[in-house]
Design a protein around this motif. Sequence first.
Motif, PDB file in Angstrom:
ATOM      1  N   ASN A 175       0.819  -1.220   0.000  1.00 21.16           N
ATOM      2  CA  ASN A 175       0.000   0.000   0.000  1.00 21.16           C
ATOM      3  C   ASN A 175       0.850   1.266   0.000  1.00 21.16           C
ATOM      4  N   GLU A 176       2.156   1.135   0.116  1.00 28.18           N
ATOM      5  CA  GLU A 176       3.040   2.301   0.040  1.00 28.18           C
ATOM      6  C   GLU A 176       3.205   2.783  -1.403  1.00 28.18           C
ATOM      7  N   ILE A 177       2.894   1.928  -2.364  1.00 30.29           N
ATOM      8  CA  ILE A 177       3.013   2.308  -3.773  1.00 30.29           C
ATOM      9  C   ILE A 177       1.633   2.718  -4.274  1.00 30.29           C
ATOM     10  N   GLN A 178       1.432   4.016  -4.397  1.00 28.82           N
ATOM     11  CA  GLN A 178       0.143   4.560  -4.824  1.00 28.82           C
ATOM     12  C   GLN A 178       0.311   5.389  -6.094  1.00 28.82           C
ATOM     13  N   ALA A 179      -0.024   6.663  -6.055  1.00 25.38           N
ATOM     14  CA  ALA A 179      -0.004   7.490  -7.262  1.00 25.38           C
ATOM     15  C   ALA A 179       1.402   7.958  -7.641  1.00 25.38           C
ATOM     16  N   LYS A 180       2.292   8.073  -6.660  1.00 24.35           N
ATOM     17  CA  LYS A 180       3.631   8.592  -6.920  1.00 24.35           C
ATOM     18  C   LYS A 180       4.661   7.476  -6.980  1.00 24.35           C
ATOM     19  N   PRO A 181       5.713   7.654  -7.789  1.00 26.83           N
ATOM     20  CA  PRO A 181       6.778   6.645  -7.818  1.00 26.83           C
ATOM     21  C   PRO A 181       7.557   6.657  -6.506  1.00 26.83           C
ATOM     22  N   VAL A 182       8.114   5.501  -6.165  1.00 27.65           N
ATOM     23  CA  VAL A 182       8.862   5.347  -4.922  1.00 27.65           C
ATOM     24  C   VAL A 182      10.235   4.763  -5.245  1.00 27.65           C
ATOM     25  N   GLY A 183      11.285   5.415  -4.770  1.00 26.88           N
ATOM     26  CA  GLY A 183      12.633   4.930  -4.991  1.00 26.88           C
ATOM     27  C   GLY A 183      13.104   4.071  -3.827  1.00 26.88           C
ATOM     28  N   ILE A 184      13.768   2.961  -4.127  1.00 27.86           N
ATOM     29  CA  ILE A 184      14.338   2.088  -3.105  1.00 27.86           C
ATOM     30  C   ILE A 184      15.761   1.709  -3.518  1.00 27.86           C
ATOM     31  N   THR A 185      16.521   1.205  -2.563  1.00 30.32           N
ATOM     32  CA  THR A 185      17.837   0.633  -2.853  1.00 30.32           C
ATOM     33  C   THR A 185      17.829  -0.798  -2.359  1.00 30.32           C
ATOM     34  N   LEU A 186      18.131  -1.731  -3.247  1.00 29.97           N
ATOM     35  CA  LEU A 186      18.171  -3.142  -2.895  1.00 29.97           C
ATOM     36  C   LEU A 186      19.510  -3.709  -3.344  1.00 29.97           C
ATOM     37  N   TRP A 187      20.339  -4.014  -2.360  1.00 30.45           N
ATOM     38  CA  TRP A 187      21.693  -4.530  -2.587  1.00 30.45           C
ATOM     39  C   TRP A 187      22.427  -3.747  -3.675  1.00 30.45           C
TER      40      TRP A 187
END
Length: 326
Positions: free
Chosen positions: A2-14
Amino acid sequence: SNEIQAKPVGITLWQKEIVLYRDTKGTVQALENRCPHRQVKLSQGSVVGGELECAYHGWRFNGEGKCSAIPYLTDRQKLPDCRLQIYPTCESDGFIWLFPAGKEALATVSREPIAVPEWDNLNYIATVSTIECRGHYSFLIENLMDMYHGHLHQNYQPWASAKLQKLQSDAMRVDAYYEAQSYYKIDKIWSISQLFFSALRRLHPEPLVVSYLYPHWSATLGQDFKIYCLLCPINETHTRAYLIHFTSLESFKRLHKLPVWFRSWLKNSLFGSAQKIIDGLVQQDILMIEQEQAAYEENRQQLIYELNPTISRVQALIKQQFQTKI
Protein backbone atom coordinates in the motif's frame (compact mmCIF):
# COMPACT_ATOMS: atom_id res chain seq x y z
CA SER A 1 2.32 -2.84 -1.06
CA ASN A 2 0.00 0.00 0.00
CA GLU A 3 3.04 2.30 0.04
CA ILE A 4 3.01 2.31 -3.77
CA GLN A 5 0.14 4.56 -4.82
CA ALA A 6 0.00 7.49 -7.26
CA LYS A 7 3.63 8.59 -6.92
CA PRO A 8 6.78 6.65 -7.82
CA VAL A 9 8.86 5.35 -4.92
CA GLY A 10 12.63 4.93 -4.99
CA ILE A 11 14.34 2.09 -3.10
CA THR A 12 17.84 0.63 -2.85
CA LEU A 13 18.17 -3.14 -2.90
CA TRP A 14 21.69 -4.53 -2.59
CA GLN A 15 23.36 -1.52 -4.24
CA LYS A 16 20.74 -1.30 -6.98
CA GLU A 17 18.76 1.96 -7.26
CA ILE A 18 15.21 0.98 -8.27
CA VAL A 19 12.00 2.93 -8.79
CA LEU A 20 8.56 1.39 -8.23
CA TYR A 21 5.26 2.68 -9.61
CA ARG A 22 1.81 1.45 -10.68
CA ASP A 23 0.68 1.44 -14.29
CA THR A 24 -2.88 2.04 -15.51
CA LYS A 25 -3.87 -1.52 -14.54
CA GLY A 26 -2.55 -1.05 -11.01
CA THR A 27 0.33 -3.46 -11.63
CA VAL A 28 3.58 -2.60 -9.89
CA GLN A 29 6.45 -1.92 -12.29
CA ALA A 30 10.11 -1.74 -11.25
CA LEU A 31 12.75 0.05 -13.29
CA GLU A 32 16.30 1.21 -12.90
CA ASN A 33 16.05 4.53 -11.02
CA ARG A 34 18.08 6.53 -13.52
CA CYS A 35 17.00 8.64 -16.45
CA PRO A 36 19.43 7.87 -19.33
CA HIS A 37 19.24 11.50 -20.45
CA ARG A 38 20.91 13.26 -17.50
CA GLN A 39 21.25 10.38 -15.02
CA VAL A 40 18.83 11.90 -12.48
CA LYS A 41 16.49 9.79 -10.35
CA LEU A 42 13.20 8.90 -12.00
CA SER A 43 11.64 8.51 -8.55
CA GLN A 44 11.63 12.33 -8.37
CA GLY A 45 9.25 12.42 -11.31
CA SER A 46 5.61 11.40 -11.68
CA VAL A 47 3.35 8.77 -13.21
CA VAL A 48 1.56 9.95 -16.36
CA GLY A 49 -0.73 7.65 -18.31
CA GLY A 50 0.70 4.62 -16.56
CA GLU A 51 4.25 5.57 -17.52
CA LEU A 52 7.12 7.11 -15.61
CA GLU A 53 7.90 10.74 -16.43
CA CYS A 54 11.24 12.28 -15.50
CA ALA A 55 10.99 15.50 -13.47
CA TYR A 56 13.92 17.15 -15.28
CA HIS A 57 12.94 17.24 -18.98
CA GLY A 58 9.75 15.17 -19.10
CA TRP A 59 11.17 12.13 -20.81
CA ARG A 60 8.75 9.26 -20.37
CA PHE A 61 9.39 5.52 -19.96
CA ASN A 62 7.03 2.55 -20.13
CA GLY A 63 7.01 -0.66 -18.11
CA GLU A 64 9.45 -2.28 -20.56
CA GLY A 65 12.01 0.39 -19.76
CA LYS A 66 11.75 1.98 -23.23
CA CYS A 67 11.59 5.72 -23.82
CA SER A 68 8.05 6.36 -25.08
CA ALA A 69 7.85 10.16 -25.31
CA ILE A 70 9.91 13.37 -25.18
CA PRO A 71 7.96 16.67 -25.02
CA TYR A 72 10.29 18.62 -27.32
CA LEU A 73 10.99 15.88 -29.89
CA THR A 74 10.81 17.34 -33.43
CA ASP A 75 9.33 15.67 -36.50
CA ARG A 76 12.84 15.00 -37.80
CA GLN A 77 14.03 13.35 -34.62
CA LYS A 78 13.53 9.80 -33.42
CA LEU A 79 13.15 8.56 -29.89
CA PRO A 80 16.54 7.44 -28.58
CA ASP A 81 17.08 3.69 -28.47
CA CYS A 82 17.71 3.61 -24.74
CA ARG A 83 16.31 1.01 -22.39
CA LEU A 84 16.30 0.88 -18.61
CA GLN A 85 16.90 -2.28 -16.62
CA ILE A 86 13.56 -3.78 -15.57
CA TYR A 87 12.96 -6.02 -12.58
CA PRO A 88 10.23 -8.68 -12.30
CA THR A 89 7.73 -8.07 -9.51
CA CYS A 90 4.71 -9.71 -8.01
CA GLU A 91 2.26 -8.60 -5.34
CA SER A 92 1.30 -11.16 -2.72
CA ASP A 93 0.19 -11.26 0.92
CA GLY A 94 0.33 -7.48 1.29
CA PHE A 95 3.89 -7.12 0.02
CA ILE A 96 5.71 -6.41 -3.25
CA TRP A 97 8.30 -9.01 -4.21
CA LEU A 98 11.10 -8.05 -6.58
CA PHE A 99 13.74 -10.22 -8.27
CA PRO A 100 16.89 -8.05 -8.35
CA ALA A 101 18.84 -10.15 -10.88
CA GLY A 102 16.44 -9.14 -13.67
CA LYS A 103 13.92 -10.76 -16.00
CA GLU A 104 16.36 -12.96 -17.95
CA ALA A 105 17.91 -14.42 -14.79
CA LEU A 106 14.46 -15.19 -13.35
CA ALA A 107 13.80 -17.56 -16.23
CA THR A 108 16.73 -19.73 -15.09
CA VAL A 109 15.55 -20.29 -11.51
CA SER A 110 12.46 -21.71 -9.85
CA ARG A 111 11.87 -19.75 -6.69
CA GLU A 112 8.68 -18.42 -5.17
CA PRO A 113 8.39 -15.60 -2.60
CA ILE A 114 7.94 -16.68 1.00
CA ALA A 115 4.24 -16.96 1.79
CA VAL A 116 2.72 -14.71 4.49
CA PRO A 117 -0.86 -16.07 4.54
CA GLU A 118 -1.63 -14.52 7.93
CA TRP A 119 -1.59 -11.01 6.42
CA ASP A 120 -5.10 -11.32 4.94
CA ASN A 121 -6.36 -13.95 7.39
CA LEU A 122 -9.01 -12.43 9.67
CA ASN A 123 -7.84 -14.62 12.56
CA TYR A 124 -4.43 -12.94 12.82
CA ILE A 125 -3.59 -9.47 14.18
CA ALA A 126 -0.50 -7.89 12.64
CA THR A 127 2.16 -5.54 13.98
CA VAL A 128 4.90 -4.29 11.65
CA SER A 129 8.23 -2.82 12.69
CA THR A 130 10.73 -1.49 10.14
CA ILE A 131 14.36 -2.30 10.89
CA GLU A 132 17.02 0.17 9.74
CA CYS A 133 20.37 -1.24 10.77
CA ARG A 134 23.92 -0.12 10.03
CA GLY A 135 25.20 -3.64 9.68
CA HIS A 136 25.59 -6.53 7.25
CA TYR A 137 22.41 -8.55 6.78
CA SER A 138 24.15 -11.70 8.08
CA PHE A 139 24.44 -10.11 11.53
CA LEU A 140 20.66 -9.63 11.54
CA ILE A 141 20.02 -13.23 10.44
CA GLU A 142 22.32 -14.55 13.17
CA ASN A 143 20.56 -12.37 15.74
CA LEU A 144 17.14 -13.65 14.68
CA MET A 145 18.25 -17.29 14.79
CA ASP A 146 19.90 -16.92 18.20
CA MET A 147 17.33 -17.76 20.87
CA TYR A 148 19.93 -17.49 23.64
CA HIS A 149 20.14 -13.70 23.73
CA GLY A 150 16.91 -13.18 25.69
CA HIS A 151 19.08 -11.70 28.46
CA LEU A 152 19.26 -8.54 26.35
CA HIS A 153 15.51 -7.97 26.12
CA GLN A 154 14.29 -8.49 29.69
CA ASN A 155 10.63 -7.28 29.79
CA TYR A 156 10.34 -7.19 25.99
CA GLN A 157 11.21 -10.86 25.49
CA PRO A 158 8.08 -12.97 24.69
CA TRP A 159 9.77 -16.21 25.78
CA ALA A 160 12.47 -17.45 28.15
CA SER A 161 14.71 -20.47 28.84
CA ALA A 162 14.94 -21.63 25.23
CA LYS A 163 16.61 -25.04 24.82
CA LEU A 164 17.64 -26.36 21.41
CA GLN A 165 16.03 -29.72 20.68
CA LYS A 166 16.75 -30.33 17.00
CA LEU A 167 18.54 -28.70 14.08
CA GLN A 168 17.88 -29.31 10.38
CA SER A 169 19.27 -27.68 7.23
CA ASP A 170 19.65 -27.99 3.47
CA ALA A 171 20.98 -25.78 0.66
CA MET A 172 18.27 -23.12 1.18
CA ARG A 173 17.29 -23.12 4.86
CA VAL A 174 18.11 -23.80 8.49
CA ASP A 175 15.39 -24.86 10.95
CA ALA A 176 16.03 -24.78 14.70
CA TYR A 177 13.55 -26.42 17.06
CA TYR A 178 13.56 -25.14 20.64
CA GLU A 179 11.52 -25.80 23.75
CA ALA A 180 10.83 -22.48 25.46
CA GLN A 181 8.79 -20.86 28.20
CA SER A 182 6.27 -18.44 26.70
CA TYR A 183 4.99 -15.43 28.64
CA TYR A 184 1.75 -15.29 26.63
CA LYS A 185 -1.31 -17.52 26.29
CA ILE A 186 -3.96 -16.30 23.85
CA ASP A 187 -6.90 -18.48 24.85
CA LYS A 188 -9.42 -16.06 26.40
CA ILE A 189 -11.16 -12.98 25.07
CA TRP A 190 -9.09 -10.72 27.35
CA SER A 191 -5.81 -12.51 26.55
CA ILE A 192 -4.62 -9.93 24.05
CA SER A 193 -4.39 -7.45 26.93
CA GLN A 194 -1.23 -9.34 27.93
CA LEU A 195 0.49 -7.34 25.20
CA PHE A 196 -0.19 -4.19 27.22
CA PHE A 197 -0.06 -5.35 30.87
CA SER A 198 2.94 -7.45 31.88
CA ALA A 199 1.32 -8.46 35.20
CA LEU A 200 -1.11 -10.70 33.27
CA ARG A 201 1.65 -12.81 31.70
CA ARG A 202 2.35 -16.32 32.96
CA LEU A 203 5.21 -18.58 31.90
CA HIS A 204 4.25 -21.90 30.33
CA PRO A 205 6.08 -24.33 27.98
CA GLU A 206 5.65 -23.91 24.22
CA PRO A 207 7.53 -25.20 21.16
CA LEU A 208 9.56 -22.48 19.42
CA VAL A 209 10.66 -22.97 15.81
CA VAL A 210 12.91 -20.45 14.04
CA SER A 211 13.90 -20.74 10.37
CA TYR A 212 16.32 -19.05 8.04
CA LEU A 213 14.50 -19.28 4.71
CA TYR A 214 16.98 -17.71 2.32
CA PRO A 215 16.96 -14.75 2.30
CA HIS A 216 14.26 -14.27 4.97
CA TRP A 217 13.36 -15.56 8.44
CA SER A 218 10.30 -16.85 10.27
CA ALA A 219 9.39 -18.08 13.75
CA THR A 220 6.45 -19.83 15.38
CA LEU A 221 5.78 -19.79 19.12
CA GLY A 222 3.19 -22.44 19.99
CA GLN A 223 -0.19 -21.74 18.39
CA ASP A 224 -0.36 -18.09 19.38
CA PHE A 225 2.35 -16.24 17.48
CA LYS A 226 3.86 -16.23 14.02
CA ILE A 227 6.69 -13.84 13.12
CA TYR A 228 8.41 -13.04 9.83
CA CYS A 229 11.40 -10.90 8.98
CA LEU A 230 11.57 -9.90 5.32
CA LEU A 231 15.06 -8.67 4.46
CA CYS A 232 15.84 -5.90 1.98
CA PRO A 233 19.63 -5.39 2.34
CA ILE A 234 20.80 -2.05 0.96
CA ASN A 235 24.54 -2.75 0.86
CA GLU A 236 27.29 -4.51 2.81
CA THR A 237 26.89 -2.28 5.85
CA HIS A 238 23.24 -1.18 5.76
CA THR A 239 20.23 -3.45 6.09
CA ARG A 240 16.53 -2.68 5.94
CA ALA A 241 14.00 -5.31 6.98
CA TYR A 242 10.34 -5.62 7.90
CA LEU A 243 9.51 -7.55 11.07
CA ILE A 244 5.88 -8.72 10.98
CA HIS A 245 4.41 -10.11 14.18
CA PHE A 246 1.06 -11.94 14.11
CA THR A 247 -1.09 -12.70 17.15
CA SER A 248 -3.44 -15.59 16.48
CA LEU A 249 -7.17 -15.52 17.30
CA GLU A 250 -7.66 -19.10 16.14
CA SER A 251 -8.64 -20.22 19.65
CA PHE A 252 -11.78 -18.06 19.62
CA LYS A 253 -14.17 -20.29 17.69
CA ARG A 254 -17.18 -18.11 18.40
CA LEU A 255 -15.40 -15.15 16.85
CA HIS A 256 -15.13 -17.05 13.57
CA LYS A 257 -18.93 -17.19 13.30
CA LEU A 258 -19.36 -13.41 13.48
CA PRO A 259 -19.95 -11.33 10.32
CA VAL A 260 -16.92 -10.77 8.11
CA TRP A 261 -17.30 -6.99 8.31
CA PHE A 262 -16.99 -7.13 12.10
CA ARG A 263 -13.98 -9.43 12.01
CA SER A 264 -12.32 -7.13 9.43
CA TRP A 265 -13.01 -4.14 11.64
CA LEU A 266 -11.54 -5.96 14.64
CA LYS A 267 -8.42 -6.99 12.72
CA ASN A 268 -7.85 -3.44 11.48
CA SER A 269 -8.60 -1.89 14.88
CA LEU A 270 -6.05 -4.12 16.62
CA PHE A 271 -3.35 -3.60 13.97
CA GLY A 272 -0.14 -2.61 15.73
CA SER A 273 -1.32 -3.78 19.15
CA ALA A 274 2.14 -5.22 19.90
CA GLN A 275 4.00 -2.15 18.58
CA LYS A 276 5.63 -1.11 21.85
CA ILE A 277 6.98 -4.59 22.52
CA ILE A 278 8.19 -5.24 18.96
CA ASP A 279 9.80 -1.81 18.55
CA GLY A 280 11.51 -2.23 21.92
CA LEU A 281 12.97 -5.58 20.86
CA VAL A 282 14.08 -4.17 17.50
CA GLN A 283 15.88 -1.16 18.96
CA GLN A 284 17.79 -3.32 21.44
CA ASP A 285 18.83 -5.74 18.70
CA ILE A 286 19.90 -2.93 16.35
CA LEU A 287 22.21 -1.53 19.02
CA MET A 288 23.98 -4.89 19.38
CA ILE A 289 24.18 -5.56 15.63
CA GLU A 290 25.67 -2.15 14.90
CA GLN A 291 28.30 -2.73 17.58
CA GLU A 292 29.12 -6.10 15.97
CA GLN A 293 29.52 -4.39 12.58
CA ALA A 294 31.76 -1.68 14.03
CA ALA A 295 33.94 -4.26 15.81
CA TYR A 296 34.24 -6.31 12.61
CA GLU A 297 35.34 -3.28 10.60
CA GLU A 298 37.91 -2.39 13.24
CA ASN A 299 39.48 -5.88 13.25
CA ARG A 300 38.26 -8.31 10.60
CA GLN A 301 40.68 -11.02 11.76
CA GLN A 302 39.35 -11.13 15.32
CA LEU A 303 38.46 -14.67 16.36
CA ILE A 304 34.81 -15.13 17.42
CA TYR A 305 33.80 -17.83 19.91
CA GLU A 306 30.38 -19.32 19.14
CA LEU A 307 28.71 -22.04 21.24
CA ASN A 308 25.24 -22.09 19.65
CA PRO A 309 25.23 -24.76 16.89
CA THR A 310 22.35 -22.97 15.17
CA ILE A 311 24.51 -19.92 14.49
CA SER A 312 27.38 -22.05 13.22
CA ARG A 313 24.99 -23.80 10.81
CA VAL A 314 23.57 -20.46 9.60
CA GLN A 315 27.05 -19.00 9.08
CA ALA A 316 28.08 -22.02 7.03
CA LEU A 317 24.96 -21.74 4.84
CA ILE A 318 25.41 -18.00 4.25
CA LYS A 319 29.04 -18.62 3.24
CA GLN A 320 27.97 -21.42 0.91
CA GLN A 321 25.28 -19.23 -0.68
CA PHE A 322 27.80 -16.44 -1.25
CA GLN A 323 30.32 -18.80 -2.85
CA THR A 324 27.74 -20.42 -5.15
CA LYS A 325 25.83 -17.13 -5.71
CA ILE A 326 22.46 -18.76 -5.06
